[in-house]
Design a protein around this motif. Structure first.
Motif, PDB file in Angstrom:
ATOM      1  N   GLY A 212       0.827  -1.197   0.000  1.00 27.18           N
ATOM      2  CA  GLY A 212       0.000   0.000   0.000  1.00 27.18           C
ATOM      3  C   GLY A 212       0.863   1.250   0.000  1.00 27.18           C
ATOM      4  O   GLY A 212       1.711   1.434  -0.869  1.00 27.18           O
ATOM      5  N   SER A 213       0.659   2.099   1.018  1.00 23.08           N
ATOM      6  CA  SER A 213       1.442   3.332   1.140  1.00 23.08           C
ATOM      7  C   SER A 213       1.698   3.582   2.619  1.00 23.08           C
ATOM      8  O   SER A 213       0.808   4.014   3.349  1.00 23.08           O
ATOM      9  N   PRO A 214       2.914   3.282   3.114  1.00 26.85           N
ATOM     10  CA  PRO A 214       3.181   3.400   4.552  1.00 26.85           C
ATOM     11  C   PRO A 214       3.110   4.838   5.042  1.00 26.85           C
ATOM     12  O   PRO A 214       3.378   5.783   4.302  1.00 26.85           O
ATOM     13  N   LEU A 215       2.765   4.977   6.316  1.00 25.81           N
ATOM     14  CA  LEU A 215       2.724   6.306   6.935  1.00 25.81           C
ATOM     15  C   LEU A 215       4.087   6.756   7.434  1.00 25.81           C
ATOM     16  O   LEU A 215       4.302   7.952   7.642  1.00 25.81           O
ATOM     17  N   PHE A 216       4.992   5.805   7.629  1.00 24.59           N
ATOM     18  CA  PHE A 216       6.248   6.094   8.321  1.00 24.59           C
ATOM     19  C   PHE A 216       7.437   5.929   7.384  1.00 24.59           C
ATOM     20  O   PHE A 216       7.414   5.109   6.465  1.00 24.59           O
ATOM     21  N   THR A 217       8.474   6.712   7.644  1.00 20.94           N
ATOM     22  CA  THR A 217       9.659   6.665   6.781  1.00 20.94           C
ATOM     23  C   THR A 217      10.477   5.402   7.010  1.00 20.94           C
ATOM     24  O   THR A 217      11.169   4.934   6.105  1.00 20.94           O
ATOM     25  N   ASP A 218      10.400   4.855   8.223  1.00 22.53           N
ATOM     26  CA  ASP A 218      11.167   3.643   8.507  1.00 22.53           C
ATOM     27  C   ASP A 218      10.361   2.753   9.452  1.00 22.53           C
ATOM     28  O   ASP A 218       9.876   3.208  10.493  1.00 22.53           O
ATOM     29  N   VAL A 219      10.227   1.502   9.081  1.00 19.66           N
ATOM     30  CA  VAL A 219       9.497   0.517   9.877  1.00 19.66           C
ATOM     31  C   VAL A 219      10.387  -0.711  10.035  1.00 19.66           C
ATOM     32  O   VAL A 219      10.952  -1.199   9.051  1.00 19.66           O
ATOM     33  N   LYS A 220      10.508  -1.184  11.247  1.00 20.09           N
ATOM     34  CA  LYS A 220      11.243  -2.428  11.501  1.00 20.09           C
ATOM     35  C   LYS A 220      10.294  -3.421  12.166  1.00 20.09           C
ATOM     36  O   LYS A 220       9.775  -3.153  13.258  1.00 20.09           O
TER      37      LYS A 220
END
Length: 750
Positions: free
Chosen positions: A666-674
Motif C-alpha cells: 500500500g502506502s506506509p505512513l512512516f519513513t522507517d518501519v522495523k
C-alpha cells in the motif's frame, strides 16, 4: 493521605514523567491511548482495556460507555470481550450499604497496564495494576468516616473470613469464574450484606448479589487489596494470586506491566510520521492483543466445550475470538510476528472441536463456548494461512474438523445445529436461495432475526471451500483439492453479468427482482447480504480477484466499478441509511471503513494495474477514519478485527487473501518501519521522503532487487529483508501496472 501513599504516587509520577519527558525518550506503550474510539459513531464503542497481552485477567471501568456519569464500583474481570464482567468491588464511606453503589467519578487516568480514579465527589481514590491472573487495588479513604470494602458476586456465592474473601460467579450454564481476594489491613468487622447492614454472624451468601463486607477501623486512610482469578476453582484463584504476587507492591506491578507491554509492542518499531500517527498506530497494535485470552492456569485449563478441566500439555489454551472478524488481518499479523502463539491458538481450536464431540471447527470461540455467531466457517482460512506460512499445525486434524464444520453443520447464520434444508440445497446447487418478500421461511435452523444472508453465506462458503482445497493440497489429497477448488468458484452462480453485482437468487435460480443493491434485504440487509449491502459484497471474492476482473469485463471496467464504490451516493439521508445499515458507517461513498468485509477492497486496484489508486485510497482512509480522539474508530472494533487493518496498512502492506502467503503493498505512513519476525529476523520498510504529500510509490527495491510488483510473498521476507520505497507527490502509474505483476489469485496459481 499517608506519607506511604504519597511515596507511591511519587514513584509512579517519576515513571510517567520520565517516559513522557521528550519524544526521543517515549517508548511504544507511551503512545497507546486506550480512549480512542470510546465514543462510537453508532453501535459499540471501544473500551479502555487494562490487561497484559492476551491474558486471562482484563478490566475496563465499570460503566456503560465513556459518557456515563457513574461507575458501578471497581471492576474485577471481564469474562467476554466487550460484553460480560464478573464481580465488583465497591469502596464506600457512608451509612446504607448496597452490593454495588453507583458513584460519580473524576480524574480517571488509564494505561494498558494500570488505572487510577477518584470516586464520589473526589472523596475516595483507587489505583489499580494488573498481572496475568491477579491484580492489586490501593484504595484511599477520608479518615473521618467509616471505611468499607464490599465485594459482590452478581449471581453465585461469596464467603468472607477476617481479611479474605472467596467465591464464584456464574456466567453461563456450565461456566463459573472464581475469585480469591485478601486485604493487607485487617478489618474491624466482617460479614455478609443483609438489608443494607453487615451481618457479622453470616460469613457466606448465595444467589443474586451475594455480597461480602469488610469494615475497617475508624481513621483508616488506606486499604490494599489483591486478588486472583480462576476458571477452575477458588483454590486455584488463590494459587494464581500467590504465584504472581508476593506483596501488595502496586508500583512494582505497574513497572512489570509497562515492561511487558513495551516488549510486546516493540516488535514493530516506526520512525517518522507525526505523534498522532504513532499514537493511532500503537493503540491499534495494542488492541490486537485484547483477544484471544489464555486460560491456562498452572498447566491446566477449564473448557466450556466439554465442562471439564484439562492438562494443557505445555500448550496454552486460548479462547474468546470472533474469527469472522479476526481471520482477515489479526490472525495473519500474529502469524507474522508471534507464530508460536498463533500455533497455540489454532491447536486450542482443534481441541475445542474435539471436546464439543462434533469435531466441527469453532467459529466464535468464547470462554463460555462456541457461540456460532455471524456466518461461514472462516477458521479454515486461519488454518490454511498458517500452513502456507510455515507454522506448525496439525494439518490432518485441522482439515477434518474444518471439512466437518462446513459440511455437517448448517450454514444458517448464528446456528450450531446440524445441516438442514438450505444445506442440502447448497450441496446440490452451489448457493443459498433467497426468499421473496412475504415468502415464509421453511428451515428451522434459520434465525428469525439473522435470516439466511444468502449472498454473504454463499460467497463466504465459496472462499472457505477454496481454503479447504489449499489444506487438502498441502496434505497431498489431490482429488479432494480439485473438488474443493471447483467449489471455490460457486460465487459465479450469483454473479449478475448485466449489473456486475452478486445478486440473490431464489430456489428456482432466478434473480430477485426488483432489486436495489443498496437497500434491498431489510434491517442490516440480512435477507440478502449481511450488515453490509451489495456494494461491499460485490468484492467478496478475496481468493480469486483475477476471475472477478474477468467477470466484470476486464481491468478497466473493474477499476471503474471500484472507483464508483467510493463515489456512489448513499441514496438516502444519513438517518434513513443508518437506520437500515447501522454497521455500515465510516463511509466513503458506498464503501464502509467500519466493517471487516470491506477492509481488502482498497487494495484491489493492485490486481487491475492501478496500484497508485490503492496508495491514494489507503492514505485517505487512514487519515479520515482513524484518529487520535474519542471518535477515532469508525465502527465496531471487535478486539483487533478492525485495528489490525490499521497496523498493516500503516506500515505499508496487507494480507488480502488469508490462505495465500502473500501481502499487497500500500502506502506506509512512516519513513522507517522495523518488524521483528517470530524467528528474530527483522523486515524493514524504508519509505524515502514519505509524507502526507509524498504518498505515491515512484519505484521499489526488495532485498537489493528492483521490484515492480505491488505485492511480495511471505517467503520474500520470512528471514528478514529490506523493502525500499521511493515516495513522491505524483503517482507513477506504470509501477506495478503490468498484468504479469498482479498479485496471485486462485486461477492464476492453478
Amino acid at each position: 493521605m499517608t506519607i506511604k501513599s504519597l511515596s507511591s504516587l511519587t514513584i509512579l509520577s517519576f515513571i510517567l514523567l520520565s517516559a513522557h519527558a521528550s519524544n526521543e525518550n517515549r517508548e511504544p506503550v507511551d503512545y497507546v491511548n486506550p480512549y480512542i474510539g470510546n465514543i462510537s459513531h453508532l453501535l459499540v464503542p471501544t473500551f479502555p482495556t487494562v490487561q497484559l497481552p492476551n491474558s486471562l485477567l482484563r478490566v475496563y471501568p465499570a460503566r456503560t460507555d465513556y459518557t456515563s456519569e457513574y461507575v458501578s464500583g471497581l471492576p474485577v474481570v471481564v469474562t467476554n470481550h466487550r460484553e460480560r464482567s464478573a464481580f465488583s468491588i465497591t469502596p464506600w464511606q457512608g451509612t446504607h450499604l448496597q452490593p454495588v453503589i453507583d458513584m460519580n467519578y473524576d480524574h480517571e487516568h488509564l494505561t494498558p497496564y494500570s488505572f487510577s480514579i477518584e470516586l464520589h465527589d473526589n472523596e475516595m481514590k483507587a489505583r489499580f495494576a494488573v498481572s496475568h491472573q491477579s491484580a492489586i487495588y490501593h484504595i484511599e479513604f477520608q479518615k473521618d468516616k467509616p471505611a468499607y470494602v464490599l465485594v459482590n458476586s452478581q449471581k453465585g456465592s461469596i464467603k468472607v473470613k477476617e481479611n479474605t474473601i472467596r467465591g464464584y460467579q456464574i456466567i453461563s450454564s456450565n461456566t463459573k469464574v472464581y475469585l480469591y481476594a485478601e486485604t493487607k489491613e485487617m478489618p474491624a468487622t466482617y460479614g455478609t450484606l443483609e438489608n443494607g447492614r453487615i451481618d457479622s454472624l453470616q460469613n457466606s451468601a448465595d444467589g443474586d448479589n451475594a455480597c461480602a463486607v469488610l469494615r475497617f477501623p475508624a481513621g483508616t486512610e488506606h486499604v490494599s487489596l489483591r486478588y486472583g482469578i480462576s476458571f477452575i476453582s477458588e483454590d486455584q484463584a488463590k494459587r494464581n494470586l500467590y504465584r504472581e504476587q508476593n506483596s501488595y507492591n502496586l508500583d512494582s506491578l505497574i513497572i512489570a506491566g509497562r515492561t511487558e507491554w513495551n516488549k510486546t509492542l516493540s516488535n514493530i518499531h516506526v520512525s517518522g510520521g507525526t505523534d498522532d500517527e504513532k499514537t493511532v498506530f500503537y493503540t491499534s497494535y495494542y488492541r490486537t492483543f485484547e483477544r484471544p485470552v489464555c486460560l491456562s492456569e498452572d498447566g491446566h485449563y477449564w473448557s466450556a466445550y466439554d465442562g471439564k478441566v484439562h492438562a494443557d500439555g505445555g500448550i496454552p489454551f486460548y479462547t474468546d475470538d470472533w474469527i469472522w472478524d479476526t481471520y482477515r488481518a489479526a490472525h495473519p499479523l500474529r502469524a507474522l510476528i508471534q507464530p508460536q502463539k498463533e500455533e497455540y491458538i489454532i491447536e486450542s481450536y482443534l481441541r475445542m472441536a474435539e471436546q464439543m464431540g462434533t469435531r466441527w471447527m469453532p467459529t466464535f470461540p468464547e470462554i463460555t463456548g462456541d457461540s456460532r455467531r455471524m456466518n461461514a466457517n472462516h477458521g479454515v482460512a486461519m488454518v490454511a494461512d498458517a500452513l502456507y506460512k510455515g507454522l506448525k499445525v496439525d494439518a490432518k486434524r485441522a482439515y477434518e474438523y474444518c471439512r466437518k464444520g462446513i459440511e455437517e453443520k448448517t450454514l444458517a447464520p448464528w446456528s450450531g445445529k446440524k445441516a438442514g434444508w438450505i444445506d442440502d440445497f447448497y450441496q446440490k446447487h452451489g448457493y443459498i436461495p433467497a426468499l421473496h418478500d412475504g415468502e415464509q421461511e421453511n428451515d428451522p435452523n434459520v434465525s428469525e432475526f439473522e435470516k439466511r444472508q444468502p449472498v454473504a453465506v454463499s460467497l463466504g462458503t465459496a472462499y472457505d471451500e477454496w481454503c479447504l482445497s489449499r489444506i487438502a493440497s498441502f496434505l497431498g489429497h489431490d482429488k479432494d483439492a480439485s473438488h474443493y477448488f471447483q467449489l471455490g468458484h460457486n460465487y459465479r452462480i450469483l454473479f449478475n453479468s448485466q449489473t456486475g453485482f452478486f445478486h440473490p437468487k431464489d430456489k428456482d435460480g432466478k434473480f430477485l427482482e426488483p432489486f436495489d443493491y443498496r437497500f434491498s434485504g431489510g434491517v442490516g440487509v440480512r435477507d440478502t447480504y449481511d450488515e453490509n449491502n451489495g456494494w461491499t459484497y460485490r468484492w467478496d471474492v478475496q481468493h480469486n480477484v483475477a476471475d472477478l476482473i474477468n467477470l466484470m469485463g476486464g481491468r478497466e471496467k473493474f477499476i471503474a466499478n471500484l472507483d464508483q464504490t467510493f463515489a456512489e451516493p448513499m441514496g438516502r439521508g444519513k438517518r434513513e441509511f443508518y437506520t437500515q445499515l447501522p454497521d455500515q458507517t465510516g463511509n466513503v461513498g458506498q464503501f464502509t471503513m467500519a466493517n471487516e468485509p470491506a477492509m481488502h477492497i482498497p487494495y484491489l486496484y493492485n490486481y487491475a494495474g492501478a496500484p497508485w489508486k490503492t496508495q491514494k485510497r489507503i492514505r485517505q482512509l487512514l487519515k479520515t477514519w482513524f484518529r487520535n480522539d474519542l471518535m477515532g474508530v469508525p465502527g465496531d472494533e471487535d478486539g483487533g478485527g478492525l485495528t489490525a487493518f490499521v497496523v498493516f496498512s500503516s506500515i505499508g502492506f496487507y494480507p488480502v487473501t488469508p490462505g495465500f502467503p502473500t501481502y499487497n503493498i500500500g502506502s506506509p505512513l512512516f519513513t522507517d518501519v522495523k518488524v521483528t519476525l517470530g524467528n528474530g529476523k527483522v523486515f524493514e520498510i524504508k519509505a524515502n521522503d514519505c509524507s502526507d504529500e509524498n504518498k505515491y510509490i515512484q519505484y521499489a527495491v526488495l532485498n537489493g532487487k528492483i521490484w515492480n510488483k505491488p505485492w511480495f510473498s511471505h517467503d520474500d521476507i520470512k528471514n528478514g529483508g529490506v523493502l525500499i520505497l521511493q515516495m513522491g507527490p505524483q503517482p507513477n502509474k506504470s509501477w506495478g501496472a503490468d498484468i504479469k505483476a498482479a498479485p496471485p489469485s486462485a486461477d492464476t496459481t492453478r
